[in-house]
Design a protein around this motif. Structure first.
Motif, PDB file in Angstrom:
ATOM      1  N   LYS A 355       0.828  -1.199   0.000  1.00 57.66           N
ATOM      2  CA  LYS A 355       0.000   0.000   0.000  1.00 57.66           C
ATOM      3  C   LYS A 355       0.868   1.258   0.000  1.00 57.66           C
ATOM      4  CE  LYS A 355      -3.912  -2.406   2.062  1.00 57.66           C
ATOM      5  NZ  LYS A 355      -4.782  -2.646   3.219  1.00 57.66           N
ATOM      6  N   GLU A 356       1.996   1.199   0.702  1.00 57.48           N
ATOM      7  CA  GLU A 356       2.933   2.328   0.661  1.00 57.48           C
ATOM      8  C   GLU A 356       3.526   2.475  -0.735  1.00 57.48           C
ATOM      9  OE1 GLU A 356       3.720   4.772   2.763  1.00 57.48           O
ATOM     10  OE2 GLU A 356       2.032   3.998   3.933  1.00 57.48           O
ATOM     11  N   GLU A 357       3.841   1.362  -1.368  1.00 56.99           N
ATOM     12  CA  GLU A 357       4.357   1.394  -2.741  1.00 56.99           C
ATOM     13  C   GLU A 357       3.325   2.011  -3.690  1.00 56.99           C
ATOM     14  OE1 GLU A 357       5.613  -1.754  -6.294  1.00 56.99           O
ATOM     15  OE2 GLU A 357       5.413  -2.464  -4.224  1.00 56.99           O
ATOM     16  N   LEU A 358       2.066   1.643  -3.495  1.00 57.50           N
ATOM     17  CA  LEU A 358       0.983   2.196  -4.315  1.00 57.50           C
ATOM     18  C   LEU A 358       0.919   3.717  -4.151  1.00 57.50           C
ATOM     19  CD1 LEU A 358      -2.612   0.706  -4.528  1.00 57.50           C
ATOM     20  CD2 LEU A 358      -2.263   3.155  -4.223  1.00 57.50           C
ATOM     21  N   LEU A 359       0.985   4.198  -2.917  1.00 56.48           N
ATOM     22  CA  LEU A 359       0.941   5.637  -2.675  1.00 56.48           C
ATOM     23  C   LEU A 359       2.122   6.346  -3.329  1.00 56.48           C
ATOM     24  CD1 LEU A 359      -0.185   5.658   1.063  1.00 56.48           C
ATOM     25  CD2 LEU A 359      -1.555   6.383  -0.890  1.00 56.48           C
ATOM     26  N   GLN A 360       3.283   5.733  -3.274  1.00 60.68           N
ATOM     27  CA  GLN A 360       4.459   6.326  -3.915  1.00 60.68           C
ATOM     28  C   GLN A 360       4.273   6.422  -5.426  1.00 60.68           C
ATOM     29  OE1 GLN A 360       7.836   4.017  -2.632  1.00 60.68           O
ATOM     30  NE2 GLN A 360       7.482   4.467  -0.462  1.00 60.68           N
ATOM     31  N   GLU A 361       3.672   5.405  -6.031  1.00 65.72           N
ATOM     32  CA  GLU A 361       3.438   5.425  -7.465  1.00 65.72           C
ATOM     33  C   GLU A 361       2.447   6.526  -7.840  1.00 65.72           C
ATOM     34  OE1 GLU A 361       3.504   4.742 -11.470  1.00 65.72           O
ATOM     35  OE2 GLU A 361       4.923   4.122  -9.911  1.00 65.72           O
ATOM     36  N   LEU A 362       1.447   6.745  -7.000  1.00 68.22           N
ATOM     37  CA  LEU A 362       0.499   7.828  -7.264  1.00 68.22           C
ATOM     38  C   LEU A 362       1.202   9.181  -7.254  1.00 68.22           C
ATOM     39  CD1 LEU A 362      -2.676   6.830  -5.208  1.00 68.22           C
ATOM     40  CD2 LEU A 362      -2.180   6.399  -7.607  1.00 68.22           C
ATOM     41  N   ASN A 363       2.148   9.354  -6.347  1.00 66.94           N
ATOM     42  CA  ASN A 363       2.904  10.608  -6.307  1.00 66.94           C
ATOM     43  C   ASN A 363       3.741  10.800  -7.563  1.00 66.94           C
ATOM     44  OD1 ASN A 363       2.679  12.246  -3.676  1.00 66.94           O
ATOM     45  ND2 ASN A 363       2.762  10.137  -2.927  1.00 66.94           N
ATOM     46  N   VAL A 364       4.308   9.718  -8.088  1.00 65.86           N
ATOM     47  CA  VAL A 364       5.063   9.788  -9.341  1.00 65.86           C
ATOM     48  C   VAL A 364       4.147  10.215 -10.485  1.00 65.86           C
ATOM     49  CG1 VAL A 364       6.317   8.417 -11.065  1.00 65.86           C
ATOM     50  CG2 VAL A 364       6.813   8.123  -8.620  1.00 65.86           C
ATOM     51  N   GLN A 365       2.965   9.623 -10.544  1.00 69.62           N
ATOM     52  CA  GLN A 365       2.005   9.967 -11.600  1.00 69.62           C
ATOM     53  C   GLN A 365       1.588  11.434 -11.497  1.00 69.62           C
ATOM     54  OE1 GLN A 365      -1.133   7.153 -10.969  1.00 69.62           O
ATOM     55  NE2 GLN A 365       0.080   5.401 -11.672  1.00 69.62           N
ATOM     56  N   PRO A 384       0.297  22.940  -2.835  1.00 69.12           N
ATOM     57  CA  PRO A 384       0.578  21.550  -3.214  1.00 69.12           C
ATOM     58  C   PRO A 384      -0.569  20.627  -2.808  1.00 69.12           C
ATOM     59  CG  PRO A 384       1.770  22.104  -1.215  1.00 69.12           C
ATOM     60  CD  PRO A 384       1.083  23.368  -1.665  1.00 69.12           C
ATOM     61  N   CYS A 385      -0.490  19.382  -3.236  1.00 69.30           N
ATOM     62  CA  CYS A 385      -1.511  18.394  -2.909  1.00 69.30           C
ATOM     63  C   CYS A 385      -0.839  17.126  -2.404  1.00 69.30           C
ATOM     64  CB  CYS A 385      -2.366  18.079  -4.138  1.00 69.30           C
ATOM     65  SG  CYS A 385      -3.696  16.898  -3.843  1.00 69.30           S
ATOM     66  N   GLU A 386      -1.276  16.648  -1.244  1.00 67.37           N
ATOM     67  CA  GLU A 386      -0.763  15.406  -0.672  1.00 67.37           C
ATOM     68  C   GLU A 386      -1.703  14.251  -1.016  1.00 67.37           C
ATOM     69  OE1 GLU A 386       1.415  17.240   3.311  1.00 67.37           O
ATOM     70  OE2 GLU A 386      -0.491  16.183   3.506  1.00 67.37           O
ATOM     71  N   ILE A 387      -1.161  13.042  -1.022  1.00 67.31           N
ATOM     72  CA  ILE A 387      -1.961  11.843  -1.252  1.00 67.31           C
ATOM     73  C   ILE A 387      -1.940  11.023   0.039  1.00 67.31           C
ATOM     74  CG2 ILE A 387      -2.280   9.784  -2.660  1.00 67.31           C
ATOM     75  CD1 ILE A 387      -0.739  11.173  -4.880  1.00 67.31           C
ATOM     76  N   LYS A 388      -3.137  10.680   0.563  1.00 67.96           N
ATOM     77  CA  LYS A 388      -3.232   9.997   1.847  1.00 67.96           C
ATOM     78  C   LYS A 388      -4.188   8.813   1.760  1.00 67.96           C
ATOM     79  CE  LYS A 388      -2.580  14.171   4.703  1.00 67.96           C
ATOM     80  NZ  LYS A 388      -3.142  14.947   5.838  1.00 67.96           N
ATOM     81  N   ARG A 389      -4.007   7.888   2.701  1.00 68.77           N
ATOM     82  CA  ARG A 389      -4.974   6.802   2.865  1.00 68.77           C
ATOM     83  C   ARG A 389      -6.218   7.302   3.595  1.00 68.77           C
ATOM     84  NH1 ARG A 389      -2.995   1.109   5.282  1.00 68.77           N
ATOM     85  NH2 ARG A 389      -5.246   0.814   5.056  1.00 68.77           N
ATOM     86  N   VAL A 390      -7.392   6.790   3.215  1.00 63.90           N
ATOM     87  CA  VAL A 390      -8.580   6.987   4.027  1.00 63.90           C
ATOM     88  C   VAL A 390      -8.322   6.333   5.387  1.00 63.90           C
ATOM     89  CG1 VAL A 390     -11.004   6.344   4.290  1.00 63.90           C
ATOM     90  CG2 VAL A 390     -10.142   7.059   2.050  1.00 63.90           C
ATOM     91  N   PRO A 391      -8.626   7.019   6.490  1.00 61.75           N
ATOM     92  CA  PRO A 391      -8.388   6.425   7.815  1.00 61.75           C
ATOM     93  C   PRO A 391      -9.031   5.044   7.942  1.00 61.75           C
ATOM     94  CG  PRO A 391      -8.958   8.743   8.039  1.00 61.75           C
ATOM     95  CD  PRO A 391      -9.144   8.393   6.595  1.00 61.75           C
ATOM     96  N   TYR A 417      -7.554  11.602  -0.828  1.00 65.70           N
ATOM     97  CA  TYR A 417      -7.575  10.373  -0.047  1.00 65.70           C
ATOM     98  C   TYR A 417      -7.986   9.201  -0.942  1.00 65.70           C
ATOM     99  CZ  TYR A 417      -7.347  12.987   4.358  1.00 65.70           C
ATOM    100  OH  TYR A 417      -6.953  13.793   5.407  1.00 65.70           O
ATOM    101  N   ILE A 418      -7.270   8.087  -0.813  1.00 61.94           N
ATOM    102  CA  ILE A 418      -7.621   6.870  -1.521  1.00 61.94           C
ATOM    103  C   ILE A 418      -7.924   5.783  -0.500  1.00 61.94           C
ATOM    104  CG2 ILE A 418      -5.170   6.271  -1.796  1.00 61.94           C
ATOM    105  CD1 ILE A 418      -5.993   4.764  -4.375  1.00 61.94           C
ATOM    106  N   ASN A 419      -8.986   5.045  -0.731  1.00 59.65           N
ATOM    107  CA  ASN A 419      -9.428   4.000   0.192  1.00 59.65           C
ATOM    108  C   ASN A 419      -8.672   2.716  -0.120  1.00 59.65           C
ATOM    109  OD1 ASN A 419     -10.883   2.089   1.721  1.00 59.65           O
ATOM    110  ND2 ASN A 419     -12.743   3.308   1.568  1.00 59.65           N
ATOM    111  N   LEU A 434      -7.767   8.033 -11.336  1.00 61.28           N
ATOM    112  CA  LEU A 434      -8.190   8.539 -10.031  1.00 61.28           C
ATOM    113  C   LEU A 434      -7.362   9.757  -9.631  1.00 61.28           C
ATOM    114  CD1 LEU A 434      -9.984   8.097  -7.462  1.00 61.28           C
ATOM    115  CD2 LEU A 434      -8.016   6.880  -6.506  1.00 61.28           C
ATOM    116  N   THR A 435      -6.067   9.683  -9.864  1.00 57.16           N
ATOM    117  CA  THR A 435      -5.187  10.803  -9.526  1.00 57.16           C
ATOM    118  C   THR A 435      -5.536  12.042 -10.331  1.00 57.16           C
ATOM    119  OG1 THR A 435      -3.384   9.306  -8.928  1.00 57.16           O
ATOM    120  CG2 THR A 435      -2.773  11.564  -9.483  1.00 57.16           C
ATOM    121  N   TYR A 436      -5.794  11.879 -11.620  1.00 62.02           N
ATOM    122  CA  TYR A 436      -6.125  13.035 -12.448  1.00 62.02           C
ATOM    123  C   TYR A 436      -7.465  13.642 -12.050  1.00 62.02           C
ATOM    124  CZ  TYR A 436      -2.498  10.671 -15.153  1.00 62.02           C
ATOM    125  OH  TYR A 436      -1.345  10.037 -15.528  1.00 62.02           O
ATOM    126  N   HIS A 437      -8.372  12.828 -11.547  1.00 59.07           N
ATOM    127  CA  HIS A 437      -9.689  13.324 -11.115  1.00 59.07           C
ATOM    128  C   HIS A 437      -9.587  14.054  -9.772  1.00 59.07           C
ATOM    129  CE1 HIS A 437     -14.202  12.984 -10.857  1.00 59.07           C
ATOM    130  NE2 HIS A 437     -13.904  13.194  -9.578  1.00 59.07           N
TER     131      HIS A 437
END
Length: 607
Positions: A355-365, A384-391, A417-419, A434-437
């Motif tokens: 899941k951490e790897e997924l978040l890192q890839e979203l930041n690259v995109q 700026p915009c941060e990418i976070k997990r839904v709690p 936030y991504i679930n 999802l990132t572009y939206h």
């Protein structure tokens, strides 16, 4: 999606603007000056009454410092009395605005006037219903998506700043106030029940699951305790903050959540499984109000349903051609998409590391997209915009992704936030869209620009309309494809088309549930068959549509309008068409109804 209902409760608004009156003589300079002064004073008053009197909103906007620092020690008043008092103030404000000569205002303020009138007229239609009670259509005060039980823990963790000891004291004061908020909402939801608005059984079950996830966590391990412990330690603020927070949770907050849960359990046995609001008192009228509010259109439920069926068919044909080009020819489009959805090449393991790897890839995109933006926009957001997990505590019932606006003062960036409750719900080919939206060029780009717009009244910096903003988010997905981001990624382009088809299918499911009286299971089966998504993902979506009637239809209605306006501009301007000019003009409006957007863009491209 955006999570902006906290700002004037205006994540969206809808309805049709009153028709423009007959042509009149130009206002004199004195008339313009007087009308403008009266209107700006009214906007300031509404902002003071509806925004600046709400301590949570002040924190969200980054305004809870200096003269407004006392706001940090309080939560919003969620009592029935406060709801009714706010209604009275808002109705009075709308009456005062009706007395202002709209045509005497400068052009920019006419846009504000039209937008605020639009919001007010439609919100007041909602006041006629004896349940819900908010300023946006949702008949249930407490649900899997509504209520302080799911909002306040994340608010305290992600938005309440802790820089010094008094900030930590303010945090604990708010934590104590949380119990009062919960009890006030419990009284309001019981008023809903008495008016005939008991949620469906599956909504109650999902809500109870989320409440139990909170109270089933030891108070010492709660995010609310851990947050203050972690952040005071990071700032070297001495004090036994964790122990004090734990005591408040144990003695006040957890019992208040349990009281809400008991009130839900008390009506569970008699709750229906029927999903749509048609079953509520004046339920069919309530759905028409929801559609009007969220889509800012006059579309009927039948028109929405037919639009969805037609667009699903058109987009499905495009996805079919792409899949065939990849050698996938057998089965329906949904079945083939389902097949690549479980292809091991595209699925992250359901582990914290993955899941951490997924978040890192979203930041690259996101970074790669930001590099493309200057070719398509003249103005870019500063925030700026941060990418976070839904709690984790609320991920069971939360949407797949949503956006949180930045603070006005720049103290907090925007966040999407991504679930990640189950990585199987997010195959790799779905993630770029999802990132572009949610981030850029979607919600963050649009909303940050709106909040950073110079010489704009506070009220207009935060007002939002779902069809405009969600339509822009979906348009941003299309724009990304047109930029060439999927040039060597055919499966990513399938993900983009599935996203479009998903929003078109929402038109069908939303109107199916609330107008055609579909069951929850019928709506789930329709979307699973069309899209090939996991049933768990679609079930959460369908349950969301059940508590926000009409909201799911705002995306594709808004997207269709943005695309239509761009194509009209191209036809009218020919070689003079400038994509940067189109985007900058449309986004400079901030959040407006589609009718205001159409009028402005048509004026930008005169025949």
């Amino acid at each position: 999606m955006m999570d902006r209902r906290r700002l004037l409760a205006a994540a969206a608004a809808g309805g049709a603007l009153a028709a423009i009156g007959p042509v009149r003589a130009l206002a004199s300079a004195t008339e313009t000056q007087d009308a403008s002064a009266a209107f700006n004073a009214l906007m300031d008053r509404i902002a003071q009454e509806m925004l600046l009197s709400n301590p949570e909103t002040l924190t969200m906007l980054g305004m809870d410092r200096g003269p407004m620092a006392d706001a940090r020690f309080k939560l919003a008043d969620r009592s029935k009395a406060k709801v009714e008092a706010d209604k009275a103030k808002f109705i009075a404000g709308m009456k005062d605005m009706a007395a202002i000569d709209r045509d005497a205002l400068p052009a920019k303020e006419q846009v504000y006037h039209d937008s605020l009138s639009f919001f007010g007229e439609t919100a007041m239609q909602g006041y006629a219903f004896p349940y819900g009670g908010g300023m946006y259509p949702s008949p249930y005060t407490i649900s899997q998506l509504g209520g302080s039980y799911r909002q306040i823990p994340d608010f305290l963790d992600s938005q309440h700043r802790i820089e010094a000891a008094d900030d930590a004291e303010a945090y604990l004061a708010r934590l104590s106030d949380f119990a009062r908020s919960l009890d006030d909402e419990r009284e309001r939801m019981q008023i809903d029940y008495a008016a005939g608005a008991v949620p469906p059984d599956f909504v109650i079950d999902r809500t109870l699951t989320q409440m139990e996830a909170i109270t089933g966590t030891a108070a010492a391990q709660s995010v609310m305790t851990q947050s203050i412990a972690r952040r005071t330690a990071e700032k070297n603020i001495p004090g036994d903050w964790a122990t004090r927070a734990e005591a408040i949770l144990t003695d006040a907050v957890y019992p208040a959540i349990q009281r809400q849960a008991e009130a839900l359990k008390a009506v569970r046995a008699g709750a229906t499984h029927d999903a749509g609001v048609w079953r509520l008192p004046d339920g069919e009228a309530y759905y028409r109000y929801g559609l009007k509010y969220y889509t800012t259109s006059s579309l009927s439920p039948d028109e929405v349903h037919q639009m969805g069926l037609e667009q699903v068919a058109e987009i499905s044909a495009r996805a079919d051609a792409l899949l065939k080009a990849q050698g996938m020819t057998q089965g329906s489009v949904g079945e083939r998409i389902a097949a690549i959805g479980v292809d091991p090449r595209f699925v992250y393991p359901n582990t914290d590391e993955a899941k951490e790897e997924l978040l890192q890839e979203l930041n690259v995109q996101m970074a790669a997209m930001q590099a493309r933006l200057p070719d398509y926009f003249g103005r870019l957001p500063k925030s700026p915009c941060e990418i976070k997990r839904v709690p984790k505590a609320i991920e069971a019932g939360a949407p797949g992704g949503y956006y949180q606006a930045p603070a006005l003062d720049g103290s907090r960036p925007g966040a999407y936030y991504i679930n990640l409750r189950d990585t199987a719900e997010w195959p790799k080919w779905m993630l770029p869209t999802l990132t572009y939206h949610e981030a850029t060029p979607g919600h963050h780009h649009q909303i940050a620009l709106q909040m950073e717009q110079p010489d704009t009244p506070l009220l207009m910096k935060v007002m939002g309309f779902s069809a405009y903003s969600e339509g822009w988010g979906l348009y941003s997905e299309q724009l990304a494809d047109e930029m060439g981001v999927y040039e060597n990624d055919p499966f990513g382009q399938v993900g983009y088309l599935q996203s479009l088809m998903f929003r078109a299918a929402r038109l069908v499911a939303d109107s199916g549930l609330h107008h055609k009286r579909w069951s929850r299971e019928q709506a789930i089966r329709y979307m699973v068959d069309v899209l090939g998504d996991k049933e768990s993902t679609i079930a959460t979506e369908i349950e969301r549509y059940c508590v926000w009637p009409g909201q799911a239809s705002s995306y594709k209605v808004g997207h269709t309008t943005w695309v239509k306006l761009r194509e009209n501009a191209k036809k009218r301007l020919g070689s003079r068409f400038d994509i940067k000019g189109f985007h900058d003009t449309g986004l400079a409006l901030g959040g407006v109804p589609l009718t205001v957007l159409e009028r402005t863009m048509n004026a930008w491209t005169p025949v």
